[in-house]
Design a protein around this motif. Structure first.
Motif, PDB file in Angstrom:
ATOM      1  N   TYR A 192       0.797  -1.217   0.000  1.00 56.38           N
ATOM      2  CA  TYR A 192       0.000   0.000   0.000  1.00 56.38           C
ATOM      3  C   TYR A 192       0.837   1.278   0.000  1.00 56.38           C
ATOM      4  O   TYR A 192       0.475   2.255  -0.636  1.00 56.38           O
ATOM      5  CB  TYR A 192      -0.924   0.020   1.226  1.00 56.38           C
ATOM      6  N   TYR A 193       1.951   1.270   0.764  1.00 61.34           N
ATOM      7  CA  TYR A 193       2.751   2.498   0.880  1.00 61.34           C
ATOM      8  C   TYR A 193       4.140   2.136   1.399  1.00 61.34           C
ATOM      9  O   TYR A 193       4.307   1.163   2.136  1.00 61.34           O
ATOM     10  CB  TYR A 193       2.077   3.500   1.823  1.00 61.34           C
ATOM     11  N   HIS A 194       5.132   2.964   1.031  1.00 62.28           N
ATOM     12  CA  HIS A 194       6.526   2.695   1.386  1.00 62.28           C
ATOM     13  C   HIS A 194       6.870   3.407   2.706  1.00 62.28           C
ATOM     14  O   HIS A 194       7.512   4.453   2.712  1.00 62.28           O
ATOM     15  CB  HIS A 194       7.447   3.169   0.262  1.00 62.28           C
ATOM     16  N   PHE A 195       6.437   2.822   3.823  1.00 64.72           N
ATOM     17  CA  PHE A 195       6.816   3.361   5.132  1.00 64.72           C
ATOM     18  C   PHE A 195       8.261   2.981   5.442  1.00 64.72           C
ATOM     19  O   PHE A 195       8.810   2.037   4.863  1.00 64.72           O
ATOM     20  CB  PHE A 195       5.899   2.815   6.224  1.00 64.72           C
ATOM     21  N   ILE A 196       8.885   3.710   6.372  1.00 67.14           N
ATOM     22  CA  ILE A 196      10.268   3.375   6.744  1.00 67.14           C
ATOM     23  C   ILE A 196      10.408   3.017   8.224  1.00 67.14           C
ATOM     24  O   ILE A 196      11.444   2.478   8.626  1.00 67.14           O
ATOM     25  CB  ILE A 196      11.250   4.515   6.388  1.00 67.14           C
ATOM     26  N   ASP A 197       9.397   3.325   9.039  1.00 64.40           N
ATOM     27  CA  ASP A 197       9.401   2.922  10.450  1.00 64.40           C
ATOM     28  C   ASP A 197       7.998   2.481  10.842  1.00 64.40           C
ATOM     29  O   ASP A 197       7.016   3.157  10.508  1.00 64.40           O
ATOM     30  CB  ASP A 197       9.833   4.076  11.364  1.00 64.40           C
ATOM     31  N   ILE A 198       7.917   1.368  11.549  1.00 66.79           N
ATOM     32  CA  ILE A 198       6.637   0.841  12.014  1.00 66.79           C
ATOM     33  C   ILE A 198       6.771   0.469  13.486  1.00 66.79           C
ATOM     34  O   ILE A 198       7.724  -0.211  13.877  1.00 66.79           O
ATOM     35  CB  ILE A 198       6.207  -0.408  11.217  1.00 66.79           C
TER      36      ILE A 198
END
Length: 272
Positions: free
Chosen positions: A208-214
């Protein structure tokens, strides 16, 4: 890792394009259809009808704004004495003798606020305090997900959520807390499932989306099953906190997270 979510994109899930995040309701819709290494409390948008459903179950439940963090404006509703106790994070509580009065209280408190209603996950407490386990996933400079680490957040006295640290709350080493709650075999299995869960969430969000921290928060029940409480991602307002890990006696995870963040910023700056 050996777990991969199904290759499935739900067209009914919507990213907030202004803040660049999924609110609590959209995140629930995104995750709920999948077979994952954790359980998710049943969740619905708050309405008169959904409130009636939850009241009928005669079990505690939560009301949560869809776009806040750090436990802001969360309320816990507990059926008791023929009515309902409405409890806020600061410890304030009100007894409401009927479903109608509960509805009016919620409509007043959450006026102009979009909220969800969610079943109370079977959280196993530690020393009579609410706890959750924060799992942090961090993307490296090459774009691969790393399991940065985990810790336990312990709620303060009488706190309804574990990320409110007043009155004696704080953070603790995951192994220390779990070892006081489960046997050696169970601790290893829970730790393994935390890592599987972190990668499963990260891999699914990548569709869905290119997150970098979760930052994903889990509770544990009496049998050692994981229950997902919330998923936080980096967005225009910030990112899941590295500083939580700075509060641990061993600062190694925090130092590694900060170093990885600096490394990827340098690398991506050069690449661009």
């Amino acid at each position: 890792m050996d777990y991969q979510p199904s290759n499935y994109l739900n067209s009914n899930v919507h990213l907030d394009k202004n803040r660049l995040f999924f609110n609590k309701w959209e995140m629930y819709k995104l995750l709920a259809p999948h077979r994952l290494p954790f359980r998710i409390p049943y969740t619905a948008l708050f309405s008169k009808q959904s409130l009636h459903y939850f009241v009928y179950q005669q079990a505690p439940f939560y009301i949560k704004p869809i776009d806040t963090w750090a436990g802001k404006k969360i309320a816990r509703i507990t059926p008791e004495y023929g009515g309902y106790t409405f409890q806020l994070p600061n410890g304030d509580s009100h007894y409401l003798p009927s479903e109608g009065e509960l509805l009016q209280q919620l409509l007043h408190y959450y006026s102009h606020t979009h909220t969800i209603i969610q079943e109370h996950a079977p959280i196993l407490p530690f020393n009579n305090r609410s706890i959750d386990i924060r799992v942090h996933m961090q993307r490296d400079k090459s774009g691969y997900w790393l399991y940065a680490g985990d810790l336990v957040r312990i709620g303060g006295e009488d706190a309804i959520v574990s990320n409110l640290f007043s009155k004696g709350g704080g953070v603790a080493d995951t192994n220390f807390v779990l070892s006081n709650m489960f046997n050696y075999y169970q601790v290893n299995l829970i730790k393994k499932n935390l890592k599987k869960s972190g990668f499963a969430i990260a891999n699914l969000l990548d569709y869905y989306y290119h997150f970098i921290d979760i930052g994903a928060d889990f509770s544990v029940d009496h049998e050692g099953n994981l229950w997902l409480l919330e998923v936080n991602t980096n967005d225009k307002n910030g990112r899941p906190s590295y500083d939580l890990f700075k509060e641990l006696p061993n600062k190694t995870m925090h130092k590694q997270m900060v170093a990885k963040d600096k490394e990827r910023k340098r690398f991506w700056k050069k690449k661009n």
